[in-house]
Design a protein around this motif. Sequence first.
Motif, PDB file in Angstrom:
ATOM      1  N   ILE A  51       6.086  -5.856  -9.648  1.00 24.10           N
ATOM      2  CA  ILE A  51       7.002  -6.749  -8.924  1.00 24.10           C
ATOM      3  C   ILE A  51       6.538  -8.178  -9.165  1.00 24.10           C
ATOM      4  O   ILE A  51       5.439  -8.543  -8.749  1.00 24.10           O
ATOM      5  N   PRO A  52       7.317  -9.001  -9.841  1.00 24.43           N
ATOM      6  CA  PRO A  52       6.849 -10.333 -10.251  1.00 24.43           C
ATOM      7  C   PRO A  52       6.308 -11.181  -9.092  1.00 24.43           C
ATOM      8  O   PRO A  52       7.036 -11.535  -8.175  1.00 24.43           O
ATOM      9  N   ASN A  53       5.010 -11.436  -9.159  1.00 21.28           N
ATOM     10  CA  ASN A  53       4.321 -12.343  -8.233  1.00 21.28           C
ATOM     11  C   ASN A  53       4.475 -11.950  -6.765  1.00 21.28           C
ATOM     12  O   ASN A  53       4.396 -12.802  -5.874  1.00 21.28           O
ATOM     13  N   PHE A  54       4.687 -10.678  -6.511  1.00 17.59           N
ATOM     14  CA  PHE A  54       4.740 -10.165  -5.135  1.00 17.59           C
ATOM     15  C   PHE A  54       3.422  -9.448  -4.895  1.00 17.59           C
ATOM     16  O   PHE A  54       3.141  -8.418  -5.511  1.00 17.59           O
ATOM     17  N   GLN A  55       2.593 -10.001  -3.993  1.00 19.07           N
ATOM     18  CA  GLN A  55       1.229  -9.502  -3.850  1.00 19.07           C
ATOM     19  C   GLN A  55       0.663  -9.833  -2.476  1.00 19.07           C
ATOM     20  O   GLN A  55       1.098 -10.802  -1.845  1.00 19.07           O
ATOM     21  N   PRO A  56      -0.330  -9.037  -2.031  1.00 20.34           N
ATOM     22  CA  PRO A  56      -0.956  -9.300  -0.728  1.00 20.34           C
ATOM     23  C   PRO A  56      -2.174 -10.199  -0.810  1.00 20.34           C
ATOM     24  O   PRO A  56      -2.770 -10.519   0.222  1.00 20.34           O
ATOM     25  N   ALA A  57      -2.559 -10.609  -2.022  1.00 20.98           N
ATOM     26  CA  ALA A  57      -3.848 -11.282  -2.197  1.00 20.98           C
ATOM     27  C   ALA A  57      -3.987 -12.537  -1.338  1.00 20.98           C
ATOM     28  O   ALA A  57      -4.984 -12.709  -0.627  1.00 20.98           O
ATOM     29  N   THR A  58      -3.006 -13.403  -1.392  1.00 21.67           N
ATOM     30  CA  THR A  58      -3.121 -14.674  -0.666  1.00 21.67           C
ATOM     31  C   THR A  58      -3.230 -14.445   0.838  1.00 21.67           C
ATOM     32  O   THR A  58      -4.017 -15.101   1.525  1.00 21.67           O
ATOM     33  N   ALA A  59      -2.453 -13.505   1.358  1.00 17.32           N
ATOM     34  CA  ALA A  59      -2.500 -13.216   2.796  1.00 17.32           C
ATOM     35  C   ALA A  59      -3.891 -12.752   3.215  1.00 17.32           C
ATOM     36  O   ALA A  59      -4.425 -13.194   4.250  1.00 17.32           O
ATOM     37  N   LEU A  60      -4.510 -11.877   2.427  1.00 21.17           N
ATOM     38  CA  LEU A  60      -5.822 -11.348   2.793  1.00 21.17           C
ATOM     39  C   LEU A  60      -6.912 -12.396   2.610  1.00 21.17           C
ATOM     40  O   LEU A  60      -7.892 -12.420   3.367  1.00 21.17           O
ATOM     41  N   ILE A  61      -6.745 -13.278   1.642  1.00 21.14           N
ATOM     42  CA  ILE A  61      -7.692 -14.393   1.479  1.00 21.14           C
ATOM     43  C   ILE A  61      -7.612 -15.321   2.688  1.00 21.14           C
ATOM     44  O   ILE A  61      -8.638 -15.806   3.185  1.00 21.14           O
ATOM     45  N   VAL A  62      -6.398 -15.560   3.183  1.00 30.42           N
ATOM     46  CA  VAL A  62      -6.232 -16.361   4.402  1.00 30.42           C
ATOM     47  C   VAL A  62      -6.959 -15.697   5.569  1.00 30.42           C
ATOM     48  O   VAL A  62      -7.663 -16.367   6.345  1.00 30.42           O
ATOM     49  N   LEU A  63      -6.821 -14.389   5.716  1.00 30.68           N
ATOM     50  CA  LEU A  63      -7.498 -13.677   6.808  1.00 30.68           C
ATOM     51  C   LEU A  63      -9.009 -13.804   6.686  1.00 30.68           C
ATOM     52  O   LEU A  63      -9.704 -13.954   7.701  1.00 30.68           O
ATOM     53  N   ALA A  64      -9.529 -13.732   5.475  1.00 28.65           N
ATOM     54  CA  ALA A  64     -10.977 -13.849   5.286  1.00 28.65           C
ATOM     55  C   ALA A  64     -11.480 -15.197   5.787  1.00 28.65           C
ATOM     56  O   ALA A  64     -12.488 -15.271   6.503  1.00 28.65           O
ATOM     57  N   GLY A  65     -10.792 -16.272   5.416  1.00 29.21           N
ATOM     58  CA  GLY A  65     -11.211 -17.584   5.877  1.00 29.21           C
ATOM     59  C   GLY A  65     -11.009 -17.775   7.362  1.00 29.21           C
ATOM     60  O   GLY A  65     -11.848 -18.364   8.054  1.00 29.21           O
ATOM     61  N   LEU A  66      -9.906 -17.253   7.855  1.00 30.12           N
ATOM     62  CA  LEU A  66      -9.542 -17.419   9.257  1.00 30.12           C
ATOM     63  C   LEU A  66     -10.553 -16.763  10.188  1.00 30.12           C
ATOM     64  O   LEU A  66     -10.973 -17.353  11.188  1.00 30.12           O
ATOM     65  N   PHE A  67     -10.987 -15.551   9.854  1.00 29.81           N
ATOM     66  CA  PHE A  67     -11.849 -14.804  10.773  1.00 29.81           C
ATOM     67  C   PHE A  67     -13.332 -14.892  10.448  1.00 29.81           C
ATOM     68  O   PHE A  67     -14.167 -14.611  11.306  1.00 29.81           O
ATOM     69  N   PHE A  68     -13.683 -15.288   9.214  1.00 33.59           N
ATOM     70  CA  PHE A  68     -15.096 -15.274   8.852  1.00 33.59           C
ATOM     71  C   PHE A  68     -15.608 -16.608   8.320  1.00 33.59           C
ATOM     72  O   PHE A  68     -16.763 -16.710   7.940  1.00 33.59           O
ATOM     73  N   GLY A  69     -14.761 -17.631   8.307  1.00 27.64           N
ATOM     74  CA  GLY A  69     -15.240 -18.961   7.970  1.00 27.64           C
ATOM     75  C   GLY A  69     -14.848 -19.429   6.580  1.00 27.64           C
ATOM     76  O   GLY A  69     -14.404 -18.655   5.737  1.00 27.64           O
ATOM     77  N   ARG A  70     -15.023 -20.729   6.366  1.00 31.22           N
ATOM     78  CA  ARG A  70     -14.529 -21.347   5.137  1.00 31.22           C
ATOM     79  C   ARG A  70     -15.230 -20.827   3.887  1.00 31.22           C
ATOM     80  O   ARG A  70     -14.585 -20.611   2.852  1.00 31.22           O
ATOM     81  N   HIS A  71     -16.542 -20.592   3.967  1.00 27.65           N
ATOM     82  CA  HIS A  71     -17.239 -20.084   2.783  1.00 27.65           C
ATOM     83  C   HIS A  71     -16.876 -18.624   2.516  1.00 27.65           C
ATOM     84  O   HIS A  71     -16.843 -18.197   1.356  1.00 27.65           O
ATOM     85  N   ALA A  72     -16.582 -17.882   3.561  1.00 34.72           N
ATOM     86  CA  ALA A  72     -16.103 -16.512   3.379  1.00 34.72           C
ATOM     87  C   ALA A  72     -14.754 -16.510   2.673  1.00 34.72           C
ATOM     88  O   ALA A  72     -14.511 -15.711   1.762  1.00 34.72           O
ATOM     89  N   GLY A 192      -6.140  -8.579  12.528  1.00 33.74           N
ATOM     90  CA  GLY A 192      -6.914  -9.636  13.157  1.00 33.74           C
ATOM     91  C   GLY A 192      -7.693  -9.151  14.357  1.00 33.74           C
ATOM     92  O   GLY A 192      -8.860  -9.508  14.545  1.00 33.74           O
ATOM     93  N   LYS A 193      -7.072  -8.319  15.185  1.00 35.86           N
ATOM     94  CA  LYS A 193      -7.778  -7.790  16.358  1.00 35.86           C
ATOM     95  C   LYS A 193      -8.956  -6.911  15.949  1.00 35.86           C
ATOM     96  O   LYS A 193     -10.030  -6.970  16.559  1.00 35.86           O
ATOM     97  N   LYS A 194      -8.763  -6.129  14.888  1.00 36.15           N
ATOM     98  CA  LYS A 194      -9.852  -5.274  14.409  1.00 36.15           C
ATOM     99  C   LYS A 194     -10.976  -6.106  13.803  1.00 36.15           C
ATOM    100  O   LYS A 194     -12.163  -5.818  14.013  1.00 36.15           O
ATOM    101  N   LEU A 195     -10.621  -7.144  13.064  1.00 37.76           N
ATOM    102  CA  LEU A 195     -11.637  -8.005  12.474  1.00 37.76           C
ATOM    103  C   LEU A 195     -12.397  -8.769  13.547  1.00 37.76           C
ATOM    104  O   LEU A 195     -13.617  -8.945  13.459  1.00 37.76           O
ATOM    105  N   HIS A 196     -11.678  -9.217  14.568  1.00 35.32           N
ATOM    106  CA  HIS A 196     -12.328  -9.909  15.687  1.00 35.32           C
ATOM    107  C   HIS A 196     -13.282  -8.962  16.415  1.00 35.32           C
ATOM    108  O   HIS A 196     -14.412  -9.341  16.751  1.00 35.32           O
ATOM    109  N   ARG A 197     -12.843  -7.725  16.622  1.00 32.31           N
ATOM    110  CA  ARG A 197     -13.701  -6.728  17.276  1.00 32.31           C
ATOM    111  C   ARG A 197     -14.923  -6.423  16.414  1.00 32.31           C
ATOM    112  O   ARG A 197     -16.042  -6.245  16.919  1.00 32.31           O
ATOM    113  N   LEU A 198     -14.725  -6.386  15.109  1.00 38.38           N
ATOM    114  CA  LEU A 198     -15.832  -6.139  14.186  1.00 38.38           C
ATOM    115  C   LEU A 198     -16.863  -7.250  14.267  1.00 38.38           C
ATOM    116  O   LEU A 198     -18.072  -6.993  14.297  1.00 38.38           O
ATOM    117  N   ARG A 199     -16.381  -8.481  14.329  1.00 37.77           N
ATOM    118  CA  ARG A 199     -17.293  -9.626  14.460  1.00 37.77           C
ATOM    119  C   ARG A 199     -18.125  -9.505  15.726  1.00 37.77           C
ATOM    120  O   ARG A 199     -19.342  -9.719  15.718  1.00 37.77           O
TER     121      ARG A 199
END
Length: 207
Positions: A51-72, A192-199
């Motif tokens: 599927i041309p340029n349809f992907q979850p990568a950017t969304a999950l990268i946003v979650l990584a920074g959002l919940f674990f910090g800028r360097h994450a 997000g709730k699971k990642l927050h609980r994991l933290r």
Amino acid sequence: MNLLLSSLVVTAVLIPLIVALERARPRPRDLMPVIVLAAIAIVGRIALMPIPNFQPATALIVLAGLFFGRHAGLLCGMLVALVSNMVLGHGPWTPWQMLAWGGVGYFAGVFFCRDDQNAHFFTPAFKIAVLGYGIAVSLLYGLLMDVQFFIAYAWQTGWTGLMTTIGMGLPMNVSHAVSTSIFLALTLVPWGKKLHRLRTKYGINSI
């Protein structure tokens, strides 16, 4: 020559970012959820390649920074570009993708990550802000990659060629933005709730 110089410039920009990540001295427990998110993003990008340029990568990268910090977020973005391109193909675009996706994760951490994360992270206003950020950075990512293509292959055509390149890339960039908004809408609250609980449970620090 333009292609070589642009790749060298982008690589030179990446080096201090990598040094900053190293100086953050993350513990193994701080890195594990980031690596898992990167792995899911990599698999998702490869699986949805038809599927041309349809992907979850950017969304999950946003979650990584959002919940674990800028360097994450930076690490997650660079890993996604570097590893997924082992399957999809490396080229002069790889450093640009590493910089672009690394920036997506880094600034998600800057704008949204807080050590005192709590329920207000899942209010309607917060969700709208994150969705808006995801759409904006998807379009900016596409614009940066269009510029890379222009420098590499069409620089002789001048401003007209640049505008044509950006116009031709617009449908792909819109597809990217739509997919990012869909995957963020699906994952932000439940994941997000699971990642927050994991933290909280394992004492994972923002990096």
